[in-house]
Design an enzyme around this catalytic site. Structure first.
Site, PDB file in Angstrom:
ATOM      1  N   GLY A   1       0.836  -1.213   0.000  1.00  0.00           N
ATOM      2  CA  GLY A   1       0.000   0.000   0.000  1.00  0.00           C
ATOM      3  C   GLY A   1       0.859   1.246   0.000  1.00  0.00           C
TER       4      GLY A   1
ATOM      5  N   GLY B   1      -0.055   5.275  -1.085  1.00  0.00           N
ATOM      6  CA  GLY B   1      -1.040   6.095  -0.382  1.00  0.00           C
ATOM      7  C   GLY B   1      -0.425   7.284   0.322  1.00  0.00           C
ATOM      8  N   GLN B   2      -1.266   7.959   1.113  1.00  0.00           N
ATOM      9  CA  GLN B   2      -0.838   9.190   1.789  1.00  0.00           C
ATOM     10  C   GLN B   2       0.379   8.925   2.682  1.00  0.00           C
ATOM     11  OE1 GLN B   2      -3.381  10.741   4.858  1.00  0.00           O
ATOM     12  NE2 GLN B   2      -2.361  12.708   4.906  1.00  0.00           N
TER      13      GLN B   2
ATOM     14  N   ASP C   1       1.874  -1.862  -4.560  1.00  0.00           N
ATOM     15  CA  ASP C   1       0.505  -1.355  -4.460  1.00  0.00           C
ATOM     16  C   ASP C   1      -0.268  -1.959  -5.628  1.00  0.00           C
ATOM     17  OD1 ASP C   1      -1.851   0.489  -4.231  1.00  0.00           O
ATOM     18  OD2 ASP C   1      -0.530   1.567  -2.857  1.00  0.00           O
TER      19      ASP C   1
ATOM     20  N   ASP D   1      -1.690  -7.256  -5.023  1.00  0.00           N
ATOM     21  CA  ASP D   1      -2.935  -7.120  -4.259  1.00  0.00           C
ATOM     22  C   ASP D   1      -2.729  -7.875  -2.944  1.00  0.00           C
ATOM     23  OD1 ASP D   1      -5.553  -7.523  -3.186  1.00  0.00           O
ATOM     24  OD2 ASP D   1      -6.398  -7.190  -5.181  1.00  0.00           O
TER      25      ASP D   1
ATOM     26  N   TYR E   1     -14.405   0.153   8.899  1.00  0.00           N
ATOM     27  CA  TYR E   1     -12.953   0.408   8.986  1.00  0.00           C
ATOM     28  C   TYR E   1     -12.474   0.240  10.429  1.00  0.00           C
ATOM     29  CZ  TYR E   1      -8.727   3.430   8.998  1.00  0.00           C
ATOM     30  OH  TYR E   1      -7.472   3.951   9.159  1.00  0.00           O
TER      31      TYR E   1
ATOM     32  N   LYS F   1      -9.922  -2.488  11.949  1.00  0.00           N
ATOM     33  CA  LYS F   1      -8.667  -2.104  12.622  1.00  0.00           C
ATOM     34  C   LYS F   1      -8.604  -2.705  14.023  1.00  0.00           C
ATOM     35  CE  LYS F   1      -6.420   0.151   9.518  1.00  0.00           C
ATOM     36  NZ  LYS F   1      -5.128  -0.295   9.025  1.00  0.00           N
TER      37      LYS F   1
ATOM     38  N   ILE G   1      -3.760  12.102  10.061  1.00  0.00           N
ATOM     39  CA  ILE G   1      -2.414  12.531   9.663  1.00  0.00           C
ATOM     40  C   ILE G   1      -2.517  13.639   8.612  1.00  0.00           C
ATOM     41  CG2 ILE G   1      -0.247  11.783   8.607  1.00  0.00           C
ATOM     42  CD1 ILE G   1      -0.799   8.981   9.791  1.00  0.00           C
TER      43      ILE G   1
HETATM   44  P1  NAD Z   1      -4.407   5.585   1.585  1.00  0.00           P
HETATM   45  O1  NAD Z   1      -5.821   5.273   1.306  1.00  0.00           O
HETATM   46  O2  NAD Z   1      -3.869   6.913   1.174  1.00  0.00           O
HETATM   47  O3  NAD Z   1      -3.474   4.460   0.941  1.00  0.00           O
HETATM   48  C1  NAD Z   1      -3.795   3.100   1.013  1.00  0.00           C
HETATM   49  C2  NAD Z   1      -3.105   2.399  -0.136  1.00  0.00           C
HETATM   50  O4  NAD Z   1      -3.495   1.031  -0.100  1.00  0.00           O
HETATM   51  C3  NAD Z   1      -3.505   2.962  -1.508  1.00  0.00           C
HETATM   52  O5  NAD Z   1      -2.368   3.324  -2.238  1.00  0.00           O
HETATM   53  C4  NAD Z   1      -4.250   1.799  -2.160  1.00  0.00           C
HETATM   54  O6  NAD Z   1      -4.042   1.701  -3.556  1.00  0.00           O
HETATM   55  C5  NAD Z   1      -3.663   0.614  -1.429  1.00  0.00           C
HETATM   56  N1  NAD Z   1      -4.544  -0.551  -1.487  1.00  0.00           N
HETATM   57  C6  NAD Z   1      -5.895  -0.592  -1.304  1.00  0.00           C
HETATM   58  N2  NAD Z   1      -6.344  -1.853  -1.485  1.00  0.00           N
HETATM   59  C7  NAD Z   1      -5.256  -2.611  -1.755  1.00  0.00           C
HETATM   60  C8  NAD Z   1      -5.081  -3.980  -2.048  1.00  0.00           C
HETATM   61  N3  NAD Z   1      -6.121  -4.838  -2.107  1.00  0.00           N
HETATM   62  N4  NAD Z   1      -3.830  -4.431  -2.274  1.00  0.00           N
HETATM   63  C9  NAD Z   1      -2.773  -3.576  -2.248  1.00  0.00           C
HETATM   64  N5  NAD Z   1      -2.887  -2.269  -1.993  1.00  0.00           N
HETATM   65  C10 NAD Z   1      -4.115  -1.796  -1.761  1.00  0.00           C
HETATM   66  O7  NAD Z   1      -4.167   5.350   3.140  1.00  0.00           O
HETATM   67  P2  NAD Z   1      -3.054   6.016   4.077  1.00  0.00           P
HETATM   68  O8  NAD Z   1      -3.619   7.267   4.598  1.00  0.00           O
HETATM   69  O9  NAD Z   1      -1.752   6.031   3.380  1.00  0.00           O
HETATM   70  O10 NAD Z   1      -3.037   4.965   5.259  1.00  0.00           O
HETATM   71  C11 NAD Z   1      -2.039   3.967   5.364  1.00  0.00           C
HETATM   72  C12 NAD Z   1      -2.369   3.115   6.560  1.00  0.00           C
HETATM   73  O11 NAD Z   1      -2.361   3.942   7.734  1.00  0.00           O
HETATM   74  C13 NAD Z   1      -3.744   2.470   6.496  1.00  0.00           C
HETATM   75  O12 NAD Z   1      -3.677   1.163   7.007  1.00  0.00           O
HETATM   76  C14 NAD Z   1      -4.600   3.339   7.377  1.00  0.00           C
HETATM   77  O13 NAD Z   1      -5.625   2.612   7.965  1.00  0.00           O
HETATM   78  C15 NAD Z   1      -3.590   3.815   8.400  1.00  0.00           C
HETATM   79  N6  NAD Z   1      -3.991   5.100   8.999  1.00  0.00           N
HETATM   80  C16 NAD Z   1      -3.924   6.250   8.270  1.00  0.00           C
HETATM   81  C17 NAD Z   1      -4.323   7.454   8.849  1.00  0.00           C
HETATM   82  C18 NAD Z   1      -4.289   8.744   8.099  1.00  0.00           C
HETATM   83  O14 NAD Z   1      -4.723   9.768   8.632  1.00  0.00           O
HETATM   84  N7  NAD Z   1      -3.781   8.762   6.861  1.00  0.00           N
HETATM   85  C19 NAD Z   1      -4.774   7.476  10.182  1.00  0.00           C
HETATM   86  C20 NAD Z   1      -4.861   6.269  10.875  1.00  0.00           C
HETATM   87  C21 NAD Z   1      -4.435   5.082  10.285  1.00  0.00           C
HETATM   88  C1  AKB Z   2      -9.616   8.264   8.523  1.00  0.00           C
HETATM   89  O1  AKB Z   2     -10.098   9.396   8.702  1.00  0.00           O
HETATM   90  O2  AKB Z   2     -10.262   7.287   8.150  1.00  0.00           O
HETATM   91  C2  AKB Z   2      -8.159   8.067   8.842  1.00  0.00           C
HETATM   92  C3  AKB Z   2      -8.012   7.508  10.211  1.00  0.00           C
HETATM   93  C4  AKB Z   2      -8.124   8.388  11.364  1.00  0.00           C
HETATM   94  O3  AKB Z   2      -7.822   6.321  10.349  1.00  0.00           O
HETATM   95  N1  AKB Z   2      -7.478   9.310   8.690  1.00  0.00           N
END
Ligand code: NAD
Ligand code: AKB
Length: 316
Positions: free
Chosen positions: A8, A11-12, A34, A49, A139, A143, A169
């Site tokens: 993944g 992603g962000q 990804d 995947d 979600y 988690k 984040i």
């Molecule tokens: P995001 O949605 O920006 O990125 C997730 C990535 O996972 C994407 O690039 C997507 O293409 C990939 N993905 C989705 N399904 C997939 C699959 N079947 N196989 C392979 N890749 C796949 O999410 P993020 O913000 O980068 O978050 C990363 C992790 O951190 C996540 O597990 C999220 O739950 C956790 N998280 C993020 C935040 C936040 O604020 N960004 C907060 C709490 C937890």
């Molecule tokens: C969301 O808003 O879903 C994420 C998180 C807090 O896990 N940024």
């Protein structure tokens, strides 16, 4: 031979974490993956995947992977659009990672959990490490279940799996991917491009947040911590600040005085309302020395500075 596999990675968080890992371990040592190609490729990348367990196992074995950062997931807001699909991606993906990690004797796994594990029964202020967690989103359910599975694999198989409950984040390097806290990133882009923003949460919705730099440093510090320091194998509470959309807008106005915000709450309001307003991250502080660097004022100043210096990243 790549030592570290990031799942993944587009992603962000993955965009920034992968770069940090490559700066530290070397470009070829970090294999990113990804569903798609990255926007900018800075090292080896493959399409994978996370539901494909055989594919994952092959990648680990062929590349000599020793550690996995499992970031792939569907986040809170997007997850509500297709709950069963979200469950499958988030849970099957994690179980494939945990099973492969045990079978291939991996050194360490990182699994990001989220403040989305909190729910209406959880104490709203200074949420403790352990409390009643009945999450209101698929979600959050995935988690929380994921945390329990990590704890189980650590206890049953001795797997060194480490996890953080990230708050929202905020970062300038990459767009957010379908969460409820996304407003806190979108607002900066809208402020710089248009001078105004329509927020999908109410003005007084207080949520725990963290600047991207802090969340990446926390992740690396947790993964570096000596094993004997890690006493929690579910996930660590973590926070840096809490603010409302109204407070964030006021801080942005200090840099961009003409900025105007309007409010049009949508379905994401109910998700935000089910989470808590502030978090007690004392266990992370005591056990592996966590300290945030950025508060609201420092984060806002840096976001505006960085986006002004990188206008190609601005998204309308
Ligand atoms: P995001 O949605 O920006 O990125 C997730 C990535 O996972 C994407 O690039 C997507 O293409 C990939 N993905 C989705 N399904 C997939 C699959 N079947 N196989 C392979 N890749 C796949 O999410 P993020 O913000 O980068 O978050 C990363 C992790 O951190 C996540 O597990 C999220 O739950 C956790 N998280 C993020 C935040 C936040 O604020 N960004 C907060 C709490 C937890
Ligand atoms: C969301 O808003 O879903 C994420 C998180 C807090 O896990 N940024």
């Amino acid at each position: 031979m790549a030592k570290i596999l990031v799942l993944g990675a587009n992603g962000q968080v993955g965009t920034v974490l992968s770069e940090a890992l490559r700066r530290r371990w070397g470009r070829e040592e970090v294999l990113t993956s990804d569903l798609n190609a990255p926007r900018q490729q800075s090292g080896p990348h493959l399409l994978l995947d996370v539901r494909d367990e055989a594919g994952l196992r092959k990648v680990i074995e062929e590349n000599g992977v020793r550690q996995i950062y499992h970031l792939a997931a569907i986040l809170s807001a997007r997850g509500e659009k297709d709950p069963l699909q979200t469950w499958k991606i988030n849970m099957d993906g994690l179980l494939n990672v945990l099973e492969s990690a045990v079978a291939c004797h991996l050194e360490r796994v990182f699994y990001p959990s989220s403040m989305a594990v909190f729910g209406p029964t959880t104490p709203r202020e200074m949420t403790p490490q352990e409390a009643s967690f009945i999450p209101a989103t698929v979600y959050g359910i995935s988690k929380y279940s994921g945390e329990l599975w990590c704890n189980y694999y650590a206890g049953r198989y001795g797997l060194d799996v480490r996890s953080i409950r990230y708050p929202g984040i905020v970062g300038w390097q990459s767009p957010p991917g379908g969460g409820t806290t996304d407003y806190a990133v979108e607002i900066f882009h809208a402020a710089l491009l248009h001078g105004k923003y329509t927020c999908f949460l109410k003005p007084d919705t207080r949520l725990p947040m963290m600047y991207m730099d802090d969340s990446i440093r926390a992740t690396l510090e947790l993964m570096d911590a000596p094993t004997e320091k890690i006493r929690h194998r579910t996930a660590y509470n973590l926070t840096a600040m809490s603010f409302t959309p109204e407070e964030l807008a006021a801080e942005i106005c200090r840099h961009l005085p003409g900025f105007h915000i309007e409010y049009k709450p949508d379905f994401r309001q109910a998700i935000a309302d089910s989470w808590t307003a502030s978090i007690d991250d004392g266990c992370a502080r005591e056990e592996w020395g966590w300290r945030p660097d950025y508060d609201l004022a420092q984060m806002t100043a840096d976001m505006i500075k960085q986006l002004n210096s990188n206008p190609d990243l601005l998204k309308g």
